[in-house]
Design an enzyme around this catalytic site. Structure first.
Site, PDB file in Angstrom:
ATOM      1  CG  HIS A 192      -1.914   1.114   1.284  1.00  0.00           C
ATOM      2  ND1 HIS A 192      -3.135   0.892   1.077  1.00  0.00           N
ATOM      3  CD2 HIS A 192      -1.776   2.335   1.525  1.00  0.00           C
ATOM      4  CE1 HIS A 192      -3.923   2.075   1.168  1.00  0.00           C
ATOM      5  NE2 HIS A 192      -2.823   2.843   1.593  1.00  0.00           N
ATOM      6  CD  GLU A 193       1.243   3.390   3.782  1.00  0.00           C
ATOM      7  OE1 GLU A 193       1.628   4.477   3.018  1.00  0.00           O
ATOM      8  OE2 GLU A 193       0.251   3.293   4.475  1.00  0.00           O
TER       9      GLU A 193
ATOM     10  CG  HIS B  29       0.331   6.041  -0.930  1.00  0.00           C
ATOM     11  ND1 HIS B  29      -0.700   6.325  -1.633  1.00  0.00           N
ATOM     12  CD2 HIS B  29      -0.105   5.555   0.331  1.00  0.00           C
ATOM     13  CE1 HIS B  29      -1.870   6.261  -0.778  1.00  0.00           C
ATOM     14  NE2 HIS B  29      -1.448   5.701   0.423  1.00  0.00           N
TER      15      HIS B  29
END
Length: 224
Positions: A126-127, A130
């Site tokens: 997820h990160e 980003h």
């Protein structure tokens, strides 16, 4: 090389003292209030150290063996943002997050929030999405539309919205479950942005970018 008997005895004494204090803490016998607070602080510190070491161990294993994590590492390198384990730091967090990304500080892994290695894997991906978006688009994180787009992509592509995770959260929808989860998780994340925290701002931003950003699966060929 032979072990130093004095050193070994000292280690055993420390273990015994800790066991004795634990027993005293449980029974309430022989401990002053000051001693009790000190022992609680020691226990808390020991548990925090354990969580940090577990998080770092899982991080290193996943960076070496997880197909999706190694794929993201390769994709980040190709995007001009090569990272290593120094860019993924394990720290304690509050209960509202399991990870975070900052252009200045890298990726935060919330050592006290992971209930499994798989949960940590999803959070890492997820990160990393980003970070991939930041490298690819030079995202303005104070722009609610920019932030919303990256949150939609991260929620959709990381595994954060797979059916088993939703079940754990208490959501049982079978129709368009993935899209519903992606919208909900993206809105919750955008609301944490001070620039987008006013009532309705996060909802409108996610709604405006949802279709185009949900369909953008880069660097994957399809939703993982």
């Amino acid at each position: 090389m032979e072990k130093d008997p004095i050193e070994e005895k000292s280690k055993e004494q420390k273990k015994f003292d800790k066991w004795r204090k634990s027993l005293m803490y449980i029974t309430g016998l022989g401990l002053s209030m000051e001693d009790k607070k000190k022992f609680e602080s020691e226990l808390e510190k020991d548990f925090e150290n354990y969580q940090c070491k577990r998080c770092e161990k899982w991080r290193d294993i996943l960076m070496k063996n997880s197909p999706i994590v190694t794929f993201m590492l390769k994709s980040l390198e190709e995007a001009g943002c090569k990272i290593d384990k120094r860019h993924l730091q394990c720290k304690p967090c509050d209960e509202n997050r399991s990870g975070g990304f900052s252009p200045d500080h890298g990726i935060l892994l919330c050592q006290n929030r992971f209930f499994s290695k798989k949960h940590q894997e999803d959070t890492m991906v997820h990160e990393m999405i980003h970070l991939f978006d930041h490298c690819r688009f030079k995202v303005d994180w104070n722009n609610c539309l920019h932030h919303a787009c990256s949150e939609v992509r991260a929620a959709s592509l990381s595994g954060d919205c797979r059916w088993t995770r939703e079940l754990r959260r208490g959501f049982f929808n079978f129709t368009k479950q993935h899209q519903a989860c992606t919208k909900r998780r993206a809105i919750l994340s955008v609301q944490q942005n001070d620039a987008c925290s006013a009532p309705g701002v996060a909802e409108r931003a996610v709604a405006e970018v949802f279709e185009s950003c949900f369909n953008d699966t880069q660097p994957f060929d399809e939703i993982y």
